[in-house]
Every structure is written in structure tokens, then in C-alpha cells.
Motif scaffolding. Structure first.
Motif, PDB file in Angstrom:
ATOM      1  N   VAL A  52      49.932  53.137  12.990  1.00 23.65           N
ATOM      2  CA  VAL A  52      49.341  53.143  11.758  1.00 23.65           C
ATOM      3  C   VAL A  52      50.085  53.976  10.900  1.00 23.65           C
ATOM      4  O   VAL A  52      50.703  55.294  10.983  1.00 23.65           O
ATOM      5  CB  VAL A  52      47.962  53.671  11.832  1.00 23.65           C
ATOM      6  N   SER A  82      49.402  53.913   3.616  1.00 22.75           N
ATOM      7  CA  SER A  82      47.903  53.629   3.214  1.00 22.75           C
ATOM      8  C   SER A  82      47.407  54.761   2.216  1.00 22.75           C
ATOM      9  O   SER A  82      46.846  54.541   1.283  1.00 22.75           O
ATOM     10  CB  SER A  82      47.196  53.781   4.481  1.00 22.75           C
ATOM     11  N   GLU A  96      47.065  58.267  15.366  1.00 24.79           N
ATOM     12  CA  GLU A  96      46.257  57.471  14.201  1.00 24.79           C
ATOM     13  C   GLU A  96      45.764  56.223  15.049  1.00 24.79           C
ATOM     14  O   GLU A  96      46.650  55.319  15.356  1.00 24.79           O
ATOM     15  CB  GLU A  96      47.009  57.394  13.054  1.00 24.79           C
ATOM     16  N   ARG A  97      44.630  55.823  14.699  1.00 22.22           N
ATOM     17  CA  ARG A  97      44.184  54.642  15.266  1.00 22.22           C
ATOM     18  C   ARG A  97      43.858  53.594  13.785  1.00 22.22           C
ATOM     19  O   ARG A  97      44.255  52.375  13.910  1.00 22.22           O
ATOM     20  CB  ARG A  97      42.389  54.664  15.513  1.00 22.22           C
ATOM     21  N   SER A  98      43.474  54.218  12.540  1.00 27.75           N
ATOM     22  CA  SER A  98      43.299  53.232  11.694  1.00 27.75           C
ATOM     23  C   SER A  98      43.284  54.326  10.229  1.00 27.75           C
ATOM     24  O   SER A  98      42.751  55.402  10.331  1.00 27.75           O
ATOM     25  CB  SER A  98      42.133  52.449  11.502  1.00 27.75           C
ATOM     26  N   ARG A 148      41.842  53.855   6.049  1.00 31.90           N
ATOM     27  CA  ARG A 148      41.453  52.814   5.248  1.00 31.90           C
ATOM     28  C   ARG A 148      40.637  53.522   3.945  1.00 31.90           C
ATOM     29  O   ARG A 148      40.315  54.659   4.099  1.00 31.90           O
ATOM     30  CB  ARG A 148      40.409  51.887   5.875  1.00 31.90           C
ATOM     31  N   ASP A 193      40.816  57.475  11.244  1.00 29.36           N
ATOM     32  CA  ASP A 193      40.473  57.760  12.731  1.00 29.36           C
ATOM     33  C   ASP A 193      41.444  58.013  13.647  1.00 29.36           C
ATOM     34  O   ASP A 193      42.666  57.497  13.568  1.00 29.36           O
ATOM     35  CB  ASP A 193      39.793  56.460  13.173  1.00 29.36           C
TER      36      ASP A 193
END
Length: 204
Positions: A71, A76, A99-101, A103, A115
Motif C-alpha cells: 500500500v 493516499s 501496511e494493509r490498507s 483510506r 490498517d
């Protein structure tokens, strides 16, 4: 009165069918069943081989995420910051964090969320807004109870534990100038503090 004479063919036993040979040639019935079984077995073997080659062997926690699928938190965050109107955290807790996500939720109360998979393999979440509000706390840690107050890198923070629906959750909530965030998870409190410190450093 005439005498009835039995003909030899009337008393002879009926012919018996010949026993099936173990070397019987395949017919349409047994050949089609055999073909189906072979097709199923071959399909399963192909699925297993493709699955292993695509996903690899071993557990998820043992594998590293390929570089090209990681990610991009910084990119982002840049987009989120333009929409949010406040500085968003881009923590760097260390190479052992994954890092997973990432947003941004542009709702009634804007939220920035990242996350992570912690070094211990636990899900750890950072939730940030323009300020530390009761709504943020209750959604991040249901039934939050303050366990203690402390300072992390000069910022006032609280150590929380969840109750009810949030049973088993721990959190660190910090309130700075123009921002507030919560780090939460079911892992070690030390990991939450490490992430909180990295977030504070990125916002300073």
C-alpha cells in the motif's frame, strides 16, 4: 385317450448367461464413468498446483507482501489531506510493520484510517480526525474505558480498553493541535504506543 409324450427339448434346463470376464472390453457405460473420474482427479491436481504456485506454501504471517502490491500510504495521505483540510498522519513505525490498507472517509466527521499488521502478526488500526471526539472513540473502541493517562512524545494520551462489543480491544488515544487519533488492536499495548509515537512524529 392318447398318451402325451415329453419332448427332450421341453425338459432341458434354460441356458445360463456366460459369467462376466475380468478382461471384459470397456463399454460406453463404464468408460464414461472412468473418464469422469479421471477428469475430476486431473482438475483437482491442476487446481492444487496452480494454487500453490500463485499463493505459495505456508501461513499468511510467514509470507512477505510483494513490493509491487504494498500500500502506498504516502500517496493516499496526499489525496486525503487535500480533501480533509487537515494534516493526516503518515507513520513510519518500522520495517517489521506492514501496511494493509489506507483510506479516507469524507463523511460528517472526516476520518483517515490506516490498517497495519504488527510485528506480532496482529491487526493494528490508526484512526485520525481533526480532533479527538467522543464519536471517534466510541466507533473505534466500543465501550471504551480509560485505564490511565500518559504523555507520548509530549502529547497528552489515554490508554483505553474496550467493553461489551469492544471486549478484548486496547487503544491509545492522543489529542494534539488540529488533530486527534486512536491506535487500537488486540495485541500488545507496547505496539499501540509505538504506532502512536510514529503518528505523532509524522504530525509534528
Amino acid at each position: 385317450m392318447g398318451v402325451m409324450h415329453e419332448r427332450p427339448e421341453d425338459s432341458a434346463p434354460a441356458p445360463q448367461p456366460a459369467p462376466k470376464s475380468s478382461y471384459e472390453l470397456p463399454n460406453r457405460k463404464n468408460t464414461s464413468l472412468r473418464n469422469i473420474l479421471w477428469a475430476l482427479g486431473l482438475t483437482m491436481a491442476i487446481v492444487v498446483v496452480v494454487g500453490i504456485s500463485f499463493f505459495g506454501a505456508g501461513s499468511i504471517t510467514e509470507q512477505e507482501t510483494p513490493e509491487n502490491s504494498r500500500v502506498d500510504v504516502a500517496a493516499s495521505a496526499e489525496r486525503a489531506e487535500a480533501a480533509a483540510g487537515f494534516s493526516v498522519a503518515v507513520p513510519e513505525p518500522g520495517d517489521t510493520w506492514q501496511e494493509r490498507s489506507a483510506r479516507f472517509d469524507d463523511g460528517q466527521e472526516p476520518r483517515w484510517q490506516i490498517d497495519y499488521t504488527s510485528p506480532q502478526g496482529q491487526l493494528v488500526v490508526l484512526v485520525q480526525g481533526p480532533q479527538l471526539s467522543a464519536a471517534m472513540l466510541s466507533s473505534a473502541v466500543p465501550g471504551a474505558v480509560v485505564e490511565q493517562e500518559q504523555q507520548i512524545d509530549g502529547v497528552d494520551c489515554q490508554v483505553l480498553s474496550g467493553s461489551g462489543d469492544g471486549q478484548g480491544l486496547h487503544a491509545v488515544a492522543c489529542d494534539g493541535e488540529g488533530w486527534g487519533f486512536v491506535t487500537r488492536g488486540e495485541g500488545e499495548l507496547e505496539e499501540l504506543e509505538v504506532l502512536a509515537s510514529a503518528a505523532i512524529e509524522s504530525l509534528s
